[in-house]
Design a protein around this motif. Structure first.
Motif, PDB file in Angstrom:
ATOM      1  N   MET A  17       0.690  -1.091   0.010  1.00 23.05           N
ATOM      2  CA  MET A  17       0.041   0.005  -0.050  1.00 23.05           C
ATOM      3  C   MET A  17       0.818   1.202  -0.025  1.00 23.05           C
ATOM      4  O   MET A  17       1.728   1.353   0.709  1.00 23.05           O
ATOM      5  CB  MET A  17      -0.945  -0.025   1.267  1.00 23.05           C
ATOM      6  CG  MET A  17      -1.805  -1.301   1.270  1.00 23.05           C
ATOM      7  SD  MET A  17      -3.028  -1.191  -0.097  1.00 23.05           S
ATOM      8  CE  MET A  17      -3.338  -3.160  -0.319  1.00 23.05           C
ATOM      9  N   ARG A  18       0.635   2.167  -0.911  1.00 26.58           N
ATOM     10  CA  ARG A  18       1.420   3.486  -1.141  1.00 26.58           C
ATOM     11  C   ARG A  18       0.616   4.202  -0.014  1.00 26.58           C
ATOM     12  O   ARG A  18      -0.134   5.366  -0.340  1.00 26.58           O
ATOM     13  CB  ARG A  18       1.295   3.864  -2.330  1.00 26.58           C
ATOM     14  CG  ARG A  18       1.882   2.845  -3.382  1.00 26.58           C
ATOM     15  CD  ARG A  18       2.167   3.279  -4.680  1.00 26.58           C
ATOM     16  NE  ARG A  18       0.697   3.495  -5.326  1.00 26.58           N
ATOM     17  CZ  ARG A  18       0.122   2.637  -6.241  1.00 26.58           C
ATOM     18  NH1 ARG A  18       0.446   1.436  -6.331  1.00 26.58           N
ATOM     19  NH2 ARG A  18      -0.976   3.069  -6.609  1.00 26.58           N
ATOM     20  N   GLY A  19       1.338   4.817   0.915  1.00 26.60           N
ATOM     21  CA  GLY A  19       1.161   5.709   1.928  1.00 26.60           C
ATOM     22  C   GLY A  19      -0.041   5.402   2.870  1.00 26.60           C
ATOM     23  O   GLY A  19      -0.681   4.516   2.666  1.00 26.60           O
ATOM     24  N   TYR A  20      -0.156   6.284   3.872  1.00 29.10           N
ATOM     25  CA  TYR A  20      -1.084   6.066   4.969  1.00 29.10           C
ATOM     26  C   TYR A  20      -2.320   5.934   4.413  1.00 29.10           C
ATOM     27  O   TYR A  20      -3.250   5.098   4.930  1.00 29.10           O
ATOM     28  CB  TYR A  20      -1.142   7.351   5.901  1.00 29.10           C
ATOM     29  CG  TYR A  20      -2.209   7.202   6.956  1.00 29.10           C
ATOM     30  CD1 TYR A  20      -1.837   6.515   8.049  1.00 29.10           C
ATOM     31  CD2 TYR A  20      -3.418   7.660   6.866  1.00 29.10           C
ATOM     32  CE1 TYR A  20      -3.143   6.171   9.145  1.00 29.10           C
ATOM     33  CE2 TYR A  20      -4.466   7.545   7.673  1.00 29.10           C
ATOM     34  CZ  TYR A  20      -4.278   6.734   8.982  1.00 29.10           C
ATOM     35  OH  TYR A  20      -5.172   6.695   9.821  1.00 29.10           O
ATOM     36  N   TRP A  21      -2.898   6.716   3.463  1.00 28.40           N
ATOM     37  CA  TRP A  21      -4.299   6.709   3.033  1.00 28.40           C
ATOM     38  C   TRP A  21      -4.641   5.601   2.205  1.00 28.40           C
ATOM     39  O   TRP A  21      -5.813   4.964   2.366  1.00 28.40           O
ATOM     40  CB  TRP A  21      -4.752   8.166   2.492  1.00 28.40           C
ATOM     41  CG  TRP A  21      -4.791   9.054   3.399  1.00 28.40           C
ATOM     42  CD1 TRP A  21      -3.969  10.318   3.585  1.00 28.40           C
ATOM     43  CD2 TRP A  21      -5.842   9.346   4.374  1.00 28.40           C
ATOM     44  NE1 TRP A  21      -4.054  11.078   4.477  1.00 28.40           N
ATOM     45  CE2 TRP A  21      -5.391  10.401   4.986  1.00 28.40           C
ATOM     46  CE3 TRP A  21      -6.921   8.641   4.790  1.00 28.40           C
ATOM     47  CZ2 TRP A  21      -6.038  10.976   6.248  1.00 28.40           C
ATOM     48  CZ3 TRP A  21      -7.804   9.085   5.855  1.00 28.40           C
ATOM     49  CH2 TRP A  21      -7.190  10.388   6.715  1.00 28.40           C
ATOM     50  N   MET A  22      -3.826   4.937   1.376  1.00 28.31           N
ATOM     51  CA  MET A  22      -4.318   3.825   0.551  1.00 28.31           C
ATOM     52  C   MET A  22      -4.439   2.891   1.672  1.00 28.31           C
ATOM     53  O   MET A  22      -5.488   1.764   1.557  1.00 28.31           O
ATOM     54  CB  MET A  22      -3.206   3.508  -0.304  1.00 28.31           C
ATOM     55  CG  MET A  22      -3.531   2.074  -0.979  1.00 28.31           C
ATOM     56  SD  MET A  22      -2.191   1.690  -2.428  1.00 28.31           S
ATOM     57  CE  MET A  22      -2.799   3.123  -3.850  1.00 28.31           C
TER      58      MET A  22
END
Length: 308
Positions: A35-40
């Motif tokens: 997952m790319r970054g917190y929000w993903m």
């Protein structure tokens, strides 16, 4: 059963649920899935019970996020890991986070196992007609590990309350931004944190303030009027009423017992510093008194940034 029980129980179980957003073990697990970054990671972990839902469906269910915020994560996340893989990873992450925070003796204790079974009974009793997120979580298999079972049960109960809250907001013609403006004006959360993390621009925020001003709910300085405070209080009361069914089904004695069992678990989360002061649900130490768990500063909470 009094609707105030629903609020009391929310105050006890919400901190336990919040581990999935802020515990470092969860972020590490999401990163491990690619997952790319917190929000993903956030959208994948929370939406996975829905299956490979597109961004539009998740935007509608979650209510307060700008569509562009969701579309940056979904459906791309489902190309990196299937919802089933995400759910399996979510259980592993919750296991690691709870074991690290509470310690192996607590997660293996009879009290925690009792809390898990009581919470599971309440979650199964939740009325999910018209409540998509809670229905999706309620339909998941019963986890074998008691502490993971407890987390899944309180997550079903949390989404049950959230689905009901969204229905209350919709019935009052309060869109996503207006709902956040009202909550922020009531002093329950930080306005800039809400606006930034949900990715709404200053224009929609001002428009929502003007809308609430025209209703007579905000004054010229953006503060709650008496009418606005009354409206906010009624929204919360209706949310509590809509969340009461699981506790009515569980019964007063079992509900009181679960509240006692959850209290030290919630206190530990709040004392740990994992949940930021400006968290979007307005979860604070206020109900619980001053923090002070030894060693709380040793854990590093996840920080949510604009660009992740």
């Amino acid at each position: 059963m009094s609707d105030t029980i629903a609020r009391t129980m929310w105050e006890r179980f919400e901190p336990v649920h919040q581990l999935v957003y802020f515990a470092p073990e969860v972020r590490e697990t999401a990163d491990g899935l690619g997952m790319r970054g917190y929000w993903m990671g956030y959208f994948a972990l929370r939406a996975a019970p829905l299956g490979p839902a597109p961004a539009a469906v998740v935007t509608g269910c979650f209510h307060v996020f700008h569509p562009d915020r969701v579309a940056r994560a979904l459906p791309d996340a489902w190309q990196l890991a299937s919802p089933q893989q995400v759910l399996q990873a979510r259980e592993r992450a919750v296991d690691a986070a709870m074991t690290s925070l509470y310690g192996p003796d607590v997660v293996a204790s009879a009290d925690l196992a009792e809390a898990a079974d009581l919470a599971w009974r309440a979650a199964l009793a939740a009325d999910t007609a018209g409540r998509v997120l809670s229905a999706a979580n309620q339909a998941l298999p019963r986890p074998a590990q008691p502490h993971v079972r407890l987390w899944q049960a309180v997550t079903t109960l949390r989404e049950h309350r959230g689905d009901g809250h969204v229905a209350v907001l919709v019935s009052r013609r309060l869109g996503p931004v207006a709902a956040m403006v009202l909550k922020s004006a009531a002093g329950e959360t930080d306005a800039e944190f809400q606006r930034r993390t949900r990715q709404w621009g200053s224009g929609p925020w001002r428009a929502a303030q003007e809308e609430l001003g025209e209703r007579g709910w905000l004054d010229a300085q953006g503060r709650l009027t008496a009418a606005g405070a009354a409206a906010r209080e009624q929204i919360e009361a209706d949310t509590d009423a809509a969340a009461a069914a699981p506790w009515t089904a569980l019964g007063p004695d079992a509900t009181a017992r679960l509240a006692r069992l959850l209290e030290p678990l919630a206190r530990t989360v709040l004392d740990s510093g994992i949940v930021p002061d400006a968290n979007p649900v307005g979860l604070t130490d206020g109900t619980w008194g001053p923090p002070g768990r030894p060693g709380a500063a040793d854990r590093s909470p996840v920080r949510v940034t604009r660009d992740e």
